[in-house]
Design an enzyme around this catalytic site. Sequence first.
Site, PDB file in Angstrom:
ATOM      1  N   ASP A 122       2.241  -7.315   3.298  1.00 37.88           N
ATOM      2  CA  ASP A 122       1.803  -6.046   4.268  1.00 37.88           C
ATOM      3  C   ASP A 122       1.432  -4.890   3.547  1.00 37.88           C
ATOM      4  O   ASP A 122       1.411  -4.780   2.189  1.00 37.88           O
ATOM      5  CB  ASP A 122       2.998  -5.778   5.128  1.00 37.88           C
ATOM      6  CG  ASP A 122       4.305  -5.478   4.346  1.00 37.88           C
ATOM      7  OD1 ASP A 122       4.389  -5.265   3.225  1.00 37.88           O
ATOM      8  OD2 ASP A 122       5.348  -5.317   5.158  1.00 37.88           O
ATOM      9  N   ASP A 123       1.145  -3.772   4.201  1.00 38.39           N
ATOM     10  CA  ASP A 123       0.856  -2.396   3.326  1.00 38.39           C
ATOM     11  C   ASP A 123       1.874  -1.562   2.995  1.00 38.39           C
ATOM     12  O   ASP A 123       2.002  -0.467   3.160  1.00 38.39           O
ATOM     13  CB  ASP A 123      -0.046  -1.633   4.374  1.00 38.39           C
ATOM     14  CG  ASP A 123      -1.367  -2.484   4.815  1.00 38.39           C
ATOM     15  OD1 ASP A 123      -1.946  -3.177   3.703  1.00 38.39           O
ATOM     16  OD2 ASP A 123      -2.083  -2.293   5.754  1.00 38.39           O
TER      17      ASP A 123
END
Length: 692
Positions: free
Chosen positions: A562-563
């Site tokens: 994910d970020d």
Amino acid sequence: NGSVGSMGLSTLASVRPNFKLSAADVGGFVSDPAEELVAPSEAFRQRALVASRAQYDEMYKRSVEDPDGFWGDIASTFFWKKKWPTTEGKLYSENIDVRTGRVAVEWFKGGQTNICYNALDRHVEAGFGDKVAFFWEGNDTGVDATLTYKEVLERVCQLANYLRSQGVKKGDAVAIYMPMLAELPIAMLACARIGAVHSVVFAGFSAESLSQRILDCKPNIILTSSAVKRAAKVIKLKDIVDDALKTAAENGHSVGLCLTYDNNSALKREDTAWQEGRDVWWQDVVPSHSKECEVEWVDAEDTLFLLYTSGSTGKPKGVLHTTGGYMVYAATTFKYAFNYHEDDVYWCTADCGWITGHSYLTYGPLLNGASMVVFEGVPNYPDAGRCWEIVDKYNVTIFYTAPTAIRSLMRSGDEPVKRHSRKSLRVLGSVGEPINPSAWKWYYEVVGDKRCPIVDTWWQTETGGFMITPLPGAWCLKPGSATLPFFGIQPAVVDENGHAQTGECSGYLCIKAAWPGMMRTLQGDHDRYETTYFAPFKGYYFSGDGCRRDKDGFYWLTGRVDDVINVSGHRIGTAEVESALVSHPQCAEAAVVGFDHEVKGQGIFAFVTLLEFVEYSDELRTALVNAVRSQIGAFAAPDVIHWAPGLPKTRSGKIMRRILRKIASNQLDELGDISTLADTSVVDQLISLRGK
Ligand code: WT7
């Protein structure tokens, strides 16, 4: 008492490394013979709590087929004021499937206990009061202190009594913003003793971040220290707290009491900013309280602590852990993964401001009655030999640190290591990010003299304790792999469509069933808890990490999917850094990605679009970095600010980070398909601005 361990074991005789073994030697491996397998020595195996793969297999099988029996037996070795009731033999209940209702997990519900009692009183009552709990080692060499279990208990009681006298009750939040003095774990334990919920904020976070956390959990009291010396630098913590309290008050929450530990070696009392009526010196009020303090018995499912961590979007999440399951899990993982014995001296270099400092600097070791080093300083001050000097000074047997520290020490060469004996070392641990095989081997060969197993522990703030970790002595290691799941943990490697794969595979790392140490919710936001962790792959807890499972069933963590960026083992949300950057009045837009960094693991690469007519300048670059420092903390400062007249966006306006990641890591021939961009010329523009 089972978890205190057995007395009188002889210290480890010198053991011979056995770097490469045949598959037949190690049991159950189908690895190709060329693969490096690092086997435990016979001497290590003789002292191993789990001494073979077969023994692990048997225990693991029971832990997943009969969790009630497995965890019930372990939990029974702790002190419970009231034992948990069982309905049809069940001591836990779970729903982690969003399709079948709200996610809810409970372990030992209805049982009453206290984790501080189990961590301290229990050992003192069992006759271990004079055993050292903390070998405190200051930032400067020659500054140290020793505290026995009895002394820690007395200090905890005095502080707990003080907190009670100030009206702190069960369930109240207490914010803690302190350096690594022994008073930090003491403060956590004092909260736990009276049933208060501690919320420790790492004392490297900025005033802005601290105020945000205060506004979320609304404590009436904060514990801090005047200042701290980190390496050669004095950091005035009280100033940061003052700023944070001001911001919090302006936004609707006033903290009425700021208990300040006078750390006079870093800053004089008279030089500390002070607000009469709100601020109180710790040393002026706490020591006059009684050294005995009645325990508040709490339900196993009462909240023990909140710890904020970054996600891929939005503000930090207040991860909430409860008492009973967390206690049992932190203690059990500590014991088995480090193969803990009573004569061990344990040292974890983490700060209590992170989950590692909660589970494996405070609760896990103390619940096992361990003696441990609490270190105020940093690994390379005054020089790169400091860690090994400390290892020799206290005869540390179990050393637990992060790959980033290993890589940074590795850069200073072997001499600072070899100048110290390190002969006491028995187990070396790693945590925070994947450990690259070259750092693994240096750690194994140079630091551990090929004698000490490397315990690469994969876990998260949310999991409370180790999830995938070697049990040293039970099986062979492979440099770079966290190996196999801990008892009760059922990993699933899931594909895009949410299907668990079998055999050799790669995909998203999920967990199939609840375990005692998992978080129960996010403070004030159960919906976010469900959408972040349980909605992406229905029926599973989703970790946010990618992984590969090899033909031996070993897990290889490959990093976040994910970020979220992992900088020196610190978890940083790209969204948070972006929002700090755009808070600068001349910044129009920002996009942040991670890139491979030799020491930090990942570095922060920020693409910044300025307002029209604003000129690029080095001053502006510095100002942008400072905006992140003051909004989040110095550890989140971007490594690179890359000017971006435009950002690569799809026609619907979504930033294509995949392309930015390739530009950041200079993989320009791997940009992939850019035809879906609204304006493909921005890519060339960005490339032409590299290094400008
Ligand atoms: C993230 C969790 C757990 C305490 C420290 C960080 C990464 C952590 C490992 C490891 C590969 C690891 C993961 C995870 N991570 N340990 N041994 N191998 N990756 O806690 O801040 O909650 O971060 O750290 O990406 O998701 P955290």
